[in-house]
Enzyme design. Structure first.
Site, PDB file in Angstrom:
ATOM      1  N   ARG A  42     -14.371  69.375 172.169  1.00  0.00           N
ATOM      2  CA  ARG A  42     -13.170  70.159 171.825  1.00  0.00           C
ATOM      3  C   ARG A  42     -13.109  70.399 170.325  1.00  0.00           C
ATOM      4  O   ARG A  42     -13.809  69.761 169.550  1.00  0.00           O
ATOM      5  CB  ARG A  42     -11.910  69.389 172.226  1.00  0.00           C
ATOM      6  N   TYR A 182      -5.229  56.424 159.248  1.00  0.00           N
ATOM      7  CA  TYR A 182      -6.163  57.564 159.241  1.00  0.00           C
ATOM      8  C   TYR A 182      -6.787  57.747 157.859  1.00  0.00           C
ATOM      9  O   TYR A 182      -8.001  57.917 157.721  1.00  0.00           O
ATOM     10  CB  TYR A 182      -5.369  58.801 159.655  1.00  0.00           C
ATOM     11  N   ALA A 184      -7.098  55.524 155.514  1.00  0.00           N
ATOM     12  CA  ALA A 184      -7.987  54.389 155.225  1.00  0.00           C
ATOM     13  C   ALA A 184      -9.332  54.583 155.924  1.00  0.00           C
ATOM     14  O   ALA A 184     -10.394  54.371 155.340  1.00  0.00           O
ATOM     15  CB  ALA A 184      -7.336  53.088 155.679  1.00  0.00           C
ATOM     16  N   LYS A 186     -10.710  57.413 156.886  1.00  0.00           N
ATOM     17  CA  LYS A 186     -11.454  58.549 156.328  1.00  0.00           C
ATOM     18  C   LYS A 186     -11.978  58.232 154.927  1.00  0.00           C
ATOM     19  O   LYS A 186     -13.067  58.674 154.552  1.00  0.00           O
ATOM     20  CB  LYS A 186     -10.574  59.802 156.310  1.00  0.00           C
TER      21      LYS A 186
HETATM   22  P1  NDP Z   1      -9.548  67.021 168.638  1.00  0.00           P
HETATM   23  O1  NDP Z   1      -8.507  66.032 169.003  1.00  0.00           O
HETATM   24  O2  NDP Z   1      -9.329  68.450 168.896  1.00  0.00           O
HETATM   25  O3  NDP Z   1     -10.950  66.582 169.319  1.00  0.00           O
HETATM   26  C1  NDP Z   1     -11.375  65.255 169.215  1.00  0.00           C
HETATM   27  C2  NDP Z   1     -12.779  65.119 169.768  1.00  0.00           C
HETATM   28  O4  NDP Z   1     -13.218  63.777 169.560  1.00  0.00           O
HETATM   29  C3  NDP Z   1     -12.865  65.378 171.256  1.00  0.00           C
HETATM   30  O5  NDP Z   1     -14.122  65.960 171.519  1.00  0.00           O
HETATM   31  C4  NDP Z   1     -12.805  63.966 171.852  1.00  0.00           C
HETATM   32  O6  NDP Z   1     -13.433  63.870 173.139  1.00  0.00           O
HETATM   33  C5  NDP Z   1     -13.586  63.204 170.811  1.00  0.00           C
HETATM   34  N1  NDP Z   1     -13.275  61.766 170.779  1.00  0.00           N
HETATM   35  C6  NDP Z   1     -12.070  61.204 170.553  1.00  0.00           C
HETATM   36  N2  NDP Z   1     -12.175  59.862 170.627  1.00  0.00           N
HETATM   37  C7  NDP Z   1     -13.468  59.581 170.916  1.00  0.00           C
HETATM   38  C8  NDP Z   1     -14.193  58.390 171.156  1.00  0.00           C
HETATM   39  N3  NDP Z   1     -13.618  57.181 171.102  1.00  0.00           N
HETATM   40  N4  NDP Z   1     -15.514  58.481 171.457  1.00  0.00           N
HETATM   41  C9  NDP Z   1     -16.110  59.705 171.530  1.00  0.00           C
HETATM   42  N5  NDP Z   1     -15.493  60.856 171.313  1.00  0.00           N
HETATM   43  C10 NDP Z   1     -14.177  60.802 171.020  1.00  0.00           C
HETATM   44  O7  NDP Z   1      -9.821  66.754 167.075  1.00  0.00           O
HETATM   45  P2  NDP Z   1     -10.237  67.782 165.917  1.00  0.00           P
HETATM   46  O8  NDP Z   1     -11.286  68.694 166.421  1.00  0.00           O
HETATM   47  O9  NDP Z   1      -9.019  68.331 165.303  1.00  0.00           O
HETATM   48  O10 NDP Z   1     -10.869  66.759 164.857  1.00  0.00           O
HETATM   49  C11 NDP Z   1     -12.270  66.533 164.728  1.00  0.00           C
HETATM   50  C12 NDP Z   1     -12.507  65.693 163.485  1.00  0.00           C
HETATM   51  O11 NDP Z   1     -12.010  66.388 162.335  1.00  0.00           O
HETATM   52  C13 NDP Z   1     -11.803  64.343 163.506  1.00  0.00           C
HETATM   53  O12 NDP Z   1     -12.619  63.375 162.910  1.00  0.00           O
HETATM   54  C14 NDP Z   1     -10.569  64.588 162.658  1.00  0.00           C
HETATM   55  O13 NDP Z   1     -10.104  63.393 162.083  1.00  0.00           O
HETATM   56  C15 NDP Z   1     -11.136  65.543 161.619  1.00  0.00           C
HETATM   57  N6  NDP Z   1     -10.107  66.323 160.950  1.00  0.00           N
HETATM   58  C16 NDP Z   1      -9.298  67.187 161.649  1.00  0.00           C
HETATM   59  C17 NDP Z   1      -8.330  67.912 160.995  1.00  0.00           C
HETATM   60  C18 NDP Z   1      -7.430  68.887 161.683  1.00  0.00           C
HETATM   61  O14 NDP Z   1      -6.521  69.420 161.001  1.00  0.00           O
HETATM   62  N7  NDP Z   1      -7.611  69.154 162.963  1.00  0.00           N
HETATM   63  C19 NDP Z   1      -8.123  67.768 159.537  1.00  0.00           C
HETATM   64  C20 NDP Z   1      -9.024  66.840 158.911  1.00  0.00           C
HETATM   65  C21 NDP Z   1      -9.966  66.157 159.603  1.00  0.00           C
HETATM   66  P3  NDP Z   1     -12.621  64.225 174.512  1.00  0.00           P
HETATM   67  O15 NDP Z   1     -12.512  65.737 174.564  1.00  0.00           O
HETATM   68  O16 NDP Z   1     -13.492  63.687 175.601  1.00  0.00           O
HETATM   69  O17 NDP Z   1     -11.286  63.569 174.398  1.00  0.00           O
END
Ligand code: NDP
Length: 274
Positions: A42, A182, A184, A186
């Site tokens: 996602r 979060y 911490a 990152k």
């Molecule tokens: P989403 O919540 O849209 O997607 C999260 C993804 O991570 C999904 O594919 C989910 O899988 C997977 N995931 C979650 N937990 C686990 C786990 N324990 N093991 C394996 N996979 C896992 O998040 P975003 O796309 O928004 O964020 C992606 C990254 O970008 C993150 O690291 C976030 O911290 C970082 N980020 C996002 C920002 C934003 O504004 N959106 C800003 C700054 C950083 P599943 O679909 O199976 O649940």
């Protein structure tokens, strides 16, 4: 009298001429390479997997539980004529990651690129932040990045184009009220990235981190409208980024054009944290 419009000086065409040693990047600059993307089902991870696939790389997607989204991401990626496969795995679980990485390495002849993108949020002001919510965020973002890198590193070191790209956040640079866990995690990812960059540089592998700002995904869609407006107001470019904005930066860092960049923190945030 009308005020004269502010003008931006135009560059002369001579200035724009490419230097003779600059090779324009081909459309499929990652042909023949293979990437592992965590959280590829996602949001940002999905866009990254599709961006890498479009550039010609095979992709192995790790995801937590959303099998339908993971399979549809693979189908979309495979439409670029590459091989894509999804693996369910909790990146926070050291032993589970070891097992799944062994499977990926058995399924693909080599792995050249690792993108540690999986992350979760459990926002709360510190006075109310529970131990469980602190651990959950650190375990997925920081320990998950360690787990996958640790188990895949030997394979990446064998690649002549080894790349590790970690996804942090501007929160890890500036801190954010309500996100101590979060921020911490990152900030930890940034320290981990720089240490790994130093350890693997001698083998020609680069390790960089992207710090996204406010990106429109499932993670941020649930925020209340007042918080969203406040975030947008803090962005000099004036709007939230898209998952593709992050994917473009990842494809660049994974490409040969970025071979001399390592240990870098690249903010992709519309200027939010400058
Ligand atoms: P989403 O919540 O849209 O997607 C999260 C993804 O991570 C999904 O594919 C989910 O899988 C997977 N995931 C979650 N937990 C686990 C786990 N324990 N093991 C394996 N996979 C896992 O998040 P975003 O796309 O928004 O964020 C992606 C990254 O970008 C993150 O690291 C976030 O911290 C970082 N980020 C996002 C920002 C934003 O504004 N959106 C800003 C700054 C950083 P599943 O679909 O199976 O649940």
């Amino acid at each position: 009298m009308d005020k004269p419009e502010a003008t931006v000086p135009r560059l002369e065409s001579e200035t724009l001429a490419l230097s003779p040693c600059f090779t324009p990047s081909p459309a499929r600059q990652l042909d023949g390479r293979c990437a592992v993307v965590t959280g590829g089902s996602r949001g940002i991870g999905r866009a990254i997997a599709l961006g890498l696939a479009q550039a010609g790389a095979d992709v192995a997607i790790l995801y937590a539980g959303n099998t339908e989204r993971a399979e549809s991401a693979c189908a979309e990626a495979a439409a670029y004529g590459i091989r894509a496969q999804a693996y369910q795995c909790d990146v926070a679980d050291f032993t589970a990651v070891q097992t799944v990485v062994a499977q990926v390495v058995a399924d693909f002849p080599h792995v050249d690129i690792l993108v540690n993108n999986a992350g979760v949020i459990r926002d709360s002001l510190l006075l109310r932040l529970t131990e469980a919510d602190f651990d959950a965020v650190v375990d997925v973002s920081l320990k998950g990045t360690f787990n996958v890198t640790r188990h895949l590193l030997r394979t990446l070191l064998r690649s002549p184009h080894g790349r590790i790209i970690n996804i942090a956040s501007v929160s890890g640079l500036t801190g954010t009220a309500g996100q101590a866990n979060y921020a911490a995690a990152k900030a930890g990812v940034i320290g981990l990235t720089k240490s790994v960059a130093r350890e693997v540089a001698g083998r020609g592998v680069t390790c960089n981190v992207i710090a996204p700002g406010y990106i429109d995904t499932d993670m941020t869609r649930g925020l209340n409208p007042a918080v969203k407006d406040k975030l947008a107001a803090a962005i000099p470019l004036g709007y939230a980024g898209t998952a593709d904005d992050i994917a473009h930066a990842v494809v660049f860092l994974a490409s040969d054009l970025a071979r001399y960049i390592t240990g870098e923190v690249l903010r992709v945030d519309g200027g939010m944290a400058m």
